[in-house]
Design a protein around this motif. Structure first.
Motif, short mmCIF file in Angstrom:
data_model
loop_
_atom_site.label_atom_id
_atom_site.label_comp_id
_atom_site.label_asym_id
_atom_site.label_seq_id
_atom_site.Cartn_x
_atom_site.Cartn_y
_atom_site.Cartn_z
N GLN A 21 0.91 -1.06 -0.08
CA GLN A 21 -0.07 0.08 0.02
C GLN A 21 0.81 1.14 0.11
OE1 GLN A 21 -3.38 -0.19 2.15
NE2 GLN A 21 -3.46 2.08 2.79
N THR A 22 1.91 1.37 0.83
CA THR A 22 2.83 2.47 0.84
C THR A 22 3.84 2.44 -0.22
OG1 THR A 22 4.28 1.44 2.42
CG2 THR A 22 2.64 2.74 3.51
N GLY A 23 3.91 1.33 -0.80
CA GLY A 23 5.00 1.29 -1.82
C GLY A 23 4.54 1.59 -3.32
N PHE A 24 3.50 0.45 -3.45
CA PHE A 24 3.05 0.49 -5.02
C PHE A 24 1.84 1.42 -5.03
CE2 PHE A 24 2.95 -1.54 -8.91
CZ PHE A 24 1.47 -1.60 -9.27
N ALA A 26 0.51 3.62 -3.56
CA ALA A 26 0.78 5.15 -3.09
C ALA A 26 0.90 6.02 -4.20
CB ALA A 26 1.87 5.35 -2.13
N GLY A 27 1.17 5.53 -5.21
CA GLY A 27 1.49 6.31 -6.31
C GLY A 27 0.10 6.59 -7.22
N PHE A 28 -0.96 5.88 -6.91
CA PHE A 28 -2.00 5.98 -7.81
C PHE A 28 -3.07 6.79 -6.95
CE2 PHE A 28 -0.95 3.21 -11.04
CZ PHE A 28 -0.15 2.10 -10.31
N ASN A 29 -3.68 7.96 -7.52
CA ASN A 29 -4.44 8.79 -6.76
C ASN A 29 -5.60 8.18 -6.12
OD1 ASN A 29 -2.99 11.07 -7.06
ND2 ASN A 29 -3.81 11.84 -8.91
N TRP A 32 -4.80 4.37 -3.73
CA TRP A 32 -4.04 4.32 -2.65
C TRP A 32 -4.90 4.54 -1.36
CZ3 TRP A 32 -2.24 7.21 1.32
CH2 TRP A 32 -2.37 8.71 1.19
N ARG A 33 -6.11 5.35 -1.66
CA ARG A 33 -6.94 5.60 -0.80
C ARG A 33 -7.48 4.39 0.06
NH1 ARG A 33 -8.08 11.09 -1.24
NH2 ARG A 33 -7.79 11.87 -3.36
#
Lengths: 114, 256
Positions: A21-24, A26-29, A32-33
Motif C-alpha cells: 500500500q505504501t510502496g506500490f 501510494a502512487g495511484f491517486n 491508494w486511498r
C-alpha cells in the motif's frame, strides 16, 4: 499448531499489504486511498467465530504496522482497528442469525478456526 | 475473568511501552522494509506510465506539441539571456560583489509514501539531516521539507500538504502571494489582490520573505485564476511543478 502457523502467515501477509500500500498503491491517486489492511482485518473478523480472540491479536498487530507507516499519533490505527473489530464481534454476536451460526459455518470458517 | 484481565493489562502495557521507543521501532521497520518498498515504488511508476500510454494518447500528443513549442521559445530566450549573464558577471566583478553561493545538497532516494501522504527518504540523522530542511529535485523544483528525522530515514512533507504554506511570486510579473497546499496534489496561490493580472501558465517561484525555502525555486504554474467582486483576493489554482509518482531521487538542502 496449524492455527499458530496460519496466524504467523497472516502477520506476514498484513505486513506485506502495508508495504504494498505504501510502496506500490501510494502512487495511484484513487487506489491508494483504499486501506487494504483495514479491509483485511474486517474480513478476517467477519469470518472468525465470535468467541475466538485470534482476530483481535491480528487486529492489534495490523494497527501496529499501520502506525509505523502513518503520521497520526502513535496508537491511532491500533485503536481504530480494535474498536472496529470489537464492534464487528458485537454485531455478529447480537445478530448471529445472519449466517455465522456454527451449523452454517462456511468451509473457510471450518478450516480457519476451531 | 482475572486471567483475561491480566492478559489484557499485559497487552495494554506492552502496547503503551512501544510509545517510548516509537522512533527506534519506526527506524528499524523502515530499514528492513526499504528494499521491498523501493522496488514497489519503482514498479508503480512503470505501471502508471504503462496505463497512461493507453488512456492518455490524445492528451499526450497535444502536450508533446505544446512542449515542443515551449522548448523553441525557451531556447530563444536562453540565447538572449546569455548576453545578460555575461554583462552581469562583468559588472559584479567590477563592483567586487560576491556571487551567490550554491546550496549544500545531500542526495536522497524516495523509498515510499506513507498513509498520510508524506514521502520517506533514505537519509536521516546519520547524514546530519534535520527538521525543516527544504527538499528539491535535480531541476531545482521545490518538493517539500523535512518534517521528521530518524536514524537512517526522514519524512518529507510535500508542499501540497494541507498544513504547508510559504511565500511565492509570479516571476516575470513580480506578483507576490502565499502558496498553500490543499491536499490531493493541489496548490492555491492566495492573497493576490483583484487588480493584479494573473494568467494561466504563469510560473511561480519561492520568495525570500518567510525564509522557509531558498528563493527562486520553481513551485508550479497557474492553472486557473478567478476574480470576484465580493472577495478581497483572487482564487488562483496552481499545478505543482513536480509529479509525485515520478519522484525517485531528491536533494535535501542542508544549508542556504
Amino acid at each position: 499448531m496449524a492455527r499458530f502457523f496460519i496466524l504467523i502467515s497472516a502477520f506476514f501477509i498484513l505486513y506485506f499489504l502495508v508495504l504494498f500500500q505504501t510502496g506500490f498503491l501510494a502512487g495511484f491517486n484513487i487506489a491508494w486511498r483504499l486501506n487494504l489492511v483495514f479491509l483485511a482485518i474486517i474480513i478476517f473478523n467477519l469470518l472468525e467465530k465470535t468467541q475466538n480472540k485470534s482476530g483481535l491479536i491480528l487486529t492489534l498487530t495490523a494497527g501496529f504496522f499501520l502506525d509505523i507507516f502513518s503520521e497520526k499519533f502513535w496508537g491511532f490505527w491500533m485503536l481504530v482497528l480494535l474498536i472496529s473489530a470489537l464492534f464487528i464481534k458485537y454485531i455478529l454476536k447480537k445478530f448471529i442469525g445472519l449466517g455465522f451460526k456454527s451449523s452454517r459455518k462456511s468451509k473457510w470458517q471450518t478450516f480457519l478456526v476451531k | 475473568m482475572s486471567k483475561k484481565l491480566f492478559i489484557i493489562l499485559i497487552i495494554v502495557a506492552l502496547t503503551g511501552s512501544t510509545f517510548f521507543f516509537k522512533k527506534q521501532i519506526k527506524n528499524f521497520f523502515y530499514l528492513i522494509s526499504s528494499p521491498t518498498q523501493k522496488t514497489f515504488w519503482r514498479w508503480q511508476d512503470k505501471t502508471s506510465d504503462f496505463f497512461s500510454a493507453f488512456l492518455k494518447t490524445g492528451v499526450l500528443i497535444k502536450e508533446n506539441e505544446e512542449l515542443s513549442r515551449q522548448i523553441q521559445q525557451l531556447v530563444q530566450e536562453k540565447v538572449s539571456l546569455q548576453e545578460f549573464k555575461k554583462e552581469n558577471q562583468f559588472l559584479r566583478k567590477a563592483l567586487d560583489l560576491g556571487l551567490e553561493k550554491d546550496f549544500e545538497l545531500k542526495a536522497a532516494e524516495v523509498i515510499a509514501k506513507d498513509i498520510s501522504g508524506n514521502l520517506l527518504v533514505n537519509k536521516g540523522q546519520n547524514y546530519q539531516i534535520s527538521v525543516g530542511m527544504p527538499v528539491i529535485t535535480a531541476q531545482k523544483v521545490l518538493v517539500g521539507k523535512i518534517s521528521e528525522v530518524y536514524q537512517n530515514f526522514s519524512k518529507v512533507v510535500l508542499i501540497t500538504n494541507k498544513e504547508s504554506s510559504f511565500d511565492a511570486k509570479i516571476t516575470v510579473k513580480d506578483i507576490a502571494g502565499v502558496i498553500r497546499g490543499v491536499g490531493d496534489s493541489g496548490l492555491i496561490f492566495d492573497l493576490v489582490p483583484q487588480d493584479k493580472e494573473v494568467k494561466e501558465g504563469d510560473i511561480l517561484a519561492t520568495g525570500s520573505l518567510s525564509g522557509i525555502f531558498p528563493k527562486d525555486l520553481l513551485a508550479g504554474s497557474v492553472k486557473t485564476a478567478r476574480r470576484s467582486d465580493v472577495e478581497p483576493f483572487q482564487h488562483i489554482e496552481v499545478i505543482p511543478a513536480f509529479n509525485v509518482r515520478e519522484l525517485e531521487r531528491l536533494f535535501i538542502i542542508a544549508d542556504f
